[in-house]
Design a protein around this motif. Structure first.
Motif, mmCIF file in Angstrom:
data_model
loop_
_atom_site.group_PDB
_atom_site.id
_atom_site.type_symbol
_atom_site.label_atom_id
_atom_site.label_comp_id
_atom_site.label_asym_id
_atom_site.label_seq_id
_atom_site.Cartn_x
_atom_site.Cartn_y
_atom_site.Cartn_z
ATOM 1 N N LEU A 1 0.837 -1.195 0.000
ATOM 2 C CA LEU A 1 0.000 0.000 0.000
ATOM 3 C C LEU A 1 0.878 1.253 0.000
ATOM 4 N N GLY A 2 0.245 2.376 -0.301
ATOM 5 C CA GLY A 2 0.948 3.654 -0.247
ATOM 6 C C GLY A 2 1.773 3.987 -1.477
ATOM 7 N N ILE A 3 1.493 3.339 -2.611
ATOM 8 C CA ILE A 3 2.206 3.637 -3.858
ATOM 9 C C ILE A 3 1.409 4.688 -4.636
ATOM 10 N N PRO A 4 1.993 5.838 -4.967
ATOM 11 C CA PRO A 4 1.247 6.871 -5.693
ATOM 12 C C PRO A 4 0.748 6.348 -7.046
ATOM 13 N N ALA A 5 -0.496 6.650 -7.371
ATOM 14 C CA ALA A 5 -1.067 6.199 -8.647
ATOM 15 C C ALA A 5 -0.381 6.841 -9.840
ATOM 16 N N SER A 6 0.357 7.913 -9.615
ATOM 17 C CA SER A 6 1.054 8.593 -10.711
ATOM 18 C C SER A 6 2.144 7.730 -11.337
ATOM 19 N N VAL A 7 2.552 6.630 -10.659
ATOM 20 C CA VAL A 7 3.596 5.781 -11.239
ATOM 21 C C VAL A 7 3.071 5.023 -12.455
ATOM 22 N N ILE A 8 1.755 4.841 -12.555
ATOM 23 C CA ILE A 8 1.203 4.143 -13.713
ATOM 24 C C ILE A 8 0.762 5.102 -14.801
ATOM 25 N N GLN A 9 0.561 6.360 -14.439
ATOM 26 C CA GLN A 9 0.172 7.358 -15.428
ATOM 27 C C GLN A 9 0.416 8.740 -14.839
ATOM 28 N N SER A 10 1.214 9.526 -15.528
ATOM 29 C CA SER A 10 1.569 10.856 -15.032
ATOM 30 C C SER A 10 0.316 11.688 -14.787
ATOM 31 N N GLY A 11 0.273 12.327 -13.613
ATOM 32 C CA GLY A 11 -0.859 13.183 -13.271
ATOM 33 C C GLY A 11 -2.016 12.481 -12.618
ATOM 34 N N LYS A 12 -1.960 11.138 -12.546
ATOM 35 C CA LYS A 12 -3.058 10.383 -11.939
ATOM 36 C C LYS A 12 -3.035 10.582 -10.430
ATOM 37 N N VAL A 13 -4.199 10.791 -9.826
ATOM 38 C CA VAL A 13 -4.281 11.015 -8.385
ATOM 39 C C VAL A 13 -4.664 9.726 -7.676
ATOM 40 N N GLY A 14 -4.533 9.725 -6.349
ATOM 41 C CA GLY A 14 -4.874 8.555 -5.556
ATOM 42 C C GLY A 14 -3.671 7.655 -5.320
ATOM 43 N N GLU A 15 -3.942 6.453 -4.818
ATOM 44 C CA GLU A 15 -2.891 5.492 -4.495
ATOM 45 C C GLU A 15 -3.180 4.147 -5.136
ATOM 46 N N LEU A 16 -2.128 3.345 -5.224
ATOM 47 C CA LEU A 16 -2.269 1.966 -5.661
ATOM 48 C C LEU A 16 -2.194 1.042 -4.460
ATOM 49 N N LEU A 17 -2.929 -0.037 -4.526
ATOM 50 C CA LEU A 17 -2.858 -1.103 -3.537
ATOM 51 C C LEU A 17 -2.739 -2.416 -4.288
ATOM 52 N N VAL A 18 -1.801 -3.248 -3.863
ATOM 53 C CA VAL A 18 -1.534 -4.524 -4.533
ATOM 54 C C VAL A 18 -1.770 -5.662 -3.545
ATOM 55 N N THR A 19 -2.516 -6.673 -3.959
ATOM 56 C CA THR A 19 -2.731 -7.866 -3.134
ATOM 57 C C THR A 19 -2.097 -9.067 -3.825
ATOM 58 N N LEU A 20 -1.426 -9.902 -3.044
ATOM 59 C CA LEU A 20 -0.827 -11.131 -3.549
ATOM 60 C C LEU A 20 -1.244 -12.272 -2.639
ATOM 61 N N LYS A 21 -2.029 -13.186 -3.169
ATOM 62 C CA LYS A 21 -2.501 -14.348 -2.430
ATOM 63 C C LYS A 21 -1.533 -15.505 -2.639
ATOM 64 N N ILE A 22 -1.046 -16.113 -1.545
ATOM 65 C CA ILE A 22 0.004 -17.138 -1.602
ATOM 66 C C ILE A 22 -0.600 -18.533 -1.723
ATOM 67 N N ARG A 23 -0.214 -19.239 -2.786
ATOM 68 C CA ARG A 23 -0.589 -20.649 -2.931
ATOM 69 C C ARG A 23 0.633 -21.440 -3.416
ATOM 70 N N LEU A 24 0.492 -22.745 -3.473
ATOM 71 C CA LEU A 24 1.637 -23.607 -3.751
ATOM 72 C C LEU A 24 1.268 -24.665 -4.780
ATOM 73 N N ILE A 25 2.216 -24.955 -5.670
ATOM 74 C CA ILE A 25 2.074 -26.039 -6.635
ATOM 75 C C ILE A 25 3.157 -27.075 -6.338
ATOM 76 N N ARG A 26 2.763 -28.325 -6.214
ATOM 77 C CA ARG A 26 3.733 -29.410 -6.000
ATOM 78 C C ARG A 26 3.743 -30.305 -7.233
ATOM 79 N N LEU A 27 4.952 -30.625 -7.709
ATOM 80 C CA LEU A 27 5.135 -31.522 -8.843
ATOM 81 C C LEU A 27 5.455 -32.909 -8.331
ATOM 82 N N VAL A 28 4.701 -33.908 -8.806
ATOM 83 C CA VAL A 28 4.879 -35.273 -8.324
ATOM 84 C C VAL A 28 5.046 -36.187 -9.524
#
Length: 399
Positions: A368-395
């Protein structure tokens, strides 16, 4: 010693006609009667990976861990067009000193009346003393050490050397594994990987150094047998008042006890928290006081200790809203309870921030707390990123 070298060039370009040197060297003339038009924007943005990578429905939401069977010939790297088998000769006491690789190979196969052809250009020098063994084994070792590949034409008794070769990497018939391997290869700065989704394989053009990198990757995936799967969501947040987003109040209202840890980056913070139902998650809590718009979503699969890059813009819900933001992800899966994930936020202008998150299986990472302007100059607000952790096992099948 008679040296039998022939240097081959494929074609000679000319808009006026063939030069004398082209005619003398048996070049094949190649003419362009019309300039090649630039591709249309729609064609350049076509990407067959997009529907799979950017649609989380492909993965499903019910399993925090999944098992994928691996067959015996999966994760094998096969060179195309290696040609015919070499004649059966025994090498006895072959020695050479400070010879370029092509000359050393010609000296090796001279007695077998084989002619060596090359692509031209300089080749590294090498030396060898009292080499013994089957001709094919000696040639394999010599060309590998010299950083070249070979193919043999028995009908012409011709051995072609090249600095690059085409390969097929056979993989399990599973898109998630395909993505994991593709992303790890690209994360190693190998840019020639082309997936064949029908055959579940990856086509590659590699030099010897790159071939060794791919072999190390494949060996690591097979031995570790674990891949980290991340469901990624990127949101734009806007406050409904001039005060902006009051994160302390958001966390207090959400419940500090529900957050496992926090870490600051150069810009923003990363939080780790346990599993929450959708209705109870942080996004739902934010919607009560702020506007929350999902702008990108997708799936990232990272092999243990390797890197991958997730392009936020490529999986944007509205392409015009995002420029070059990407996440470089690197993981260390120590156990199901200790998964270390290094996350770097990048744009074409450089690195924005970096985080090190320690989480467990089924946990959620929030940036959290990433300025939205990093994705487009002049854009207001903030970015929030969610990453859900899961696992793949190879057998391996049968185990």
């Amino acid at each position: 010693m008679i040296r039998k070298f022939a240097y081959i060039s494929v074609f000679c370009l000319s808009v006026l006609g063939m030069s004398a040197s082209c005619l003398a060297k048996n070049y094949i003339p190649f003419f362009l009667t019309h300039p090649v038009p630039n591709p249309t924007p729609a064609a350049t943005t076509l990407n067959l990976e997009h529907p799979f990578r950017c649609d989380v429905k492909e993965v499903g939401e019910q399993n925090i861990s999944m098992t994928i069977p691996v067959q015996e010939d999966d994760f094998t790297l096969v060179q195309f067009a290696k040609g015919d088998a070499l004649p059966r000769f025994e090498v006895n006491g072959f020695s050479f000193e400070d010879l370029p690789v092509d000359e050393a190979v010609q000296a090796l196969v001279d007695e077998a009346d084989i002619t060596v052809y090359t692509e031209g250009g300089a080749y590294p020098e090498m030396s060898g003393q009292d080499v013994y063994g089957e001709l094919s084994d000696v040639l394999d070792e010599l060309t590998k050490t010299g950083g070249v590949f070979y193919s043999y034409d028995a009908s012409q008794k011709a051995l072609q050397l090249s600095k690059n070769a085409r390969f097929e990497l056979k993989l399990p018939a599973n898109k998630l594994v395909m993505f994991a391997v593709l992303d790890a290869i690209r994360g190693a700065d190998i840019t020639t990987a082309t997936p064949d989704w029908h055959k579940s394989s990856v086509l590659l053009t590699l030099n010897q150094e790159q071939k060794e990198v791919v072999e190390q990757l494949v060996s690591g995936i097979v031995s570790e047998s674990q891949l980290l799967l991340l469901d990624i969501g990127v949101y734009q947040l806007n406050a409904r008042n001039p005060k902006g987003i009051q994160w302390q109040k958001v966390v207090d209202d959400f419940g500090v006890s529900r957050i496992h840890s926090e870490e600051s980056g150069l810009v923003g913070k990363v939080l780790t928290m346990g599993h929450h139902k959708k209705a109870d998650g942080l996004i739902n809590a934010l919607k009560q006081n702020y506007t929350v718009d999902k702008i990108s979503q997708g799936v990232a699969i990272v092999p243990h200790t390797w890197k991958m890059r997730f392009d936020v813009g490529r999986c944007a819900i509205h392409q015009k809203d995002i420029n070059s933001l990407s996440f470089l992800l690197n993981t260390n899966i120590q156990s199901s309870d200790v998964i270390e994930t290094n996350i770097t936020l990048d744009t074409l202008s450089g690195e924005i921030s970096a985080f090190n998150a320690i989480s467990g299986l089924d946990d959620e990472i929030v940036i959290l707390g990433i300025p939205a302007s990093v994705i487009q100059s002049g854009k207001v607000g903030e970015l929030l990123v969610t990453l859900k952790i899961r696992l793949i096992r190879l057998v391996s099948e049968g185990k």
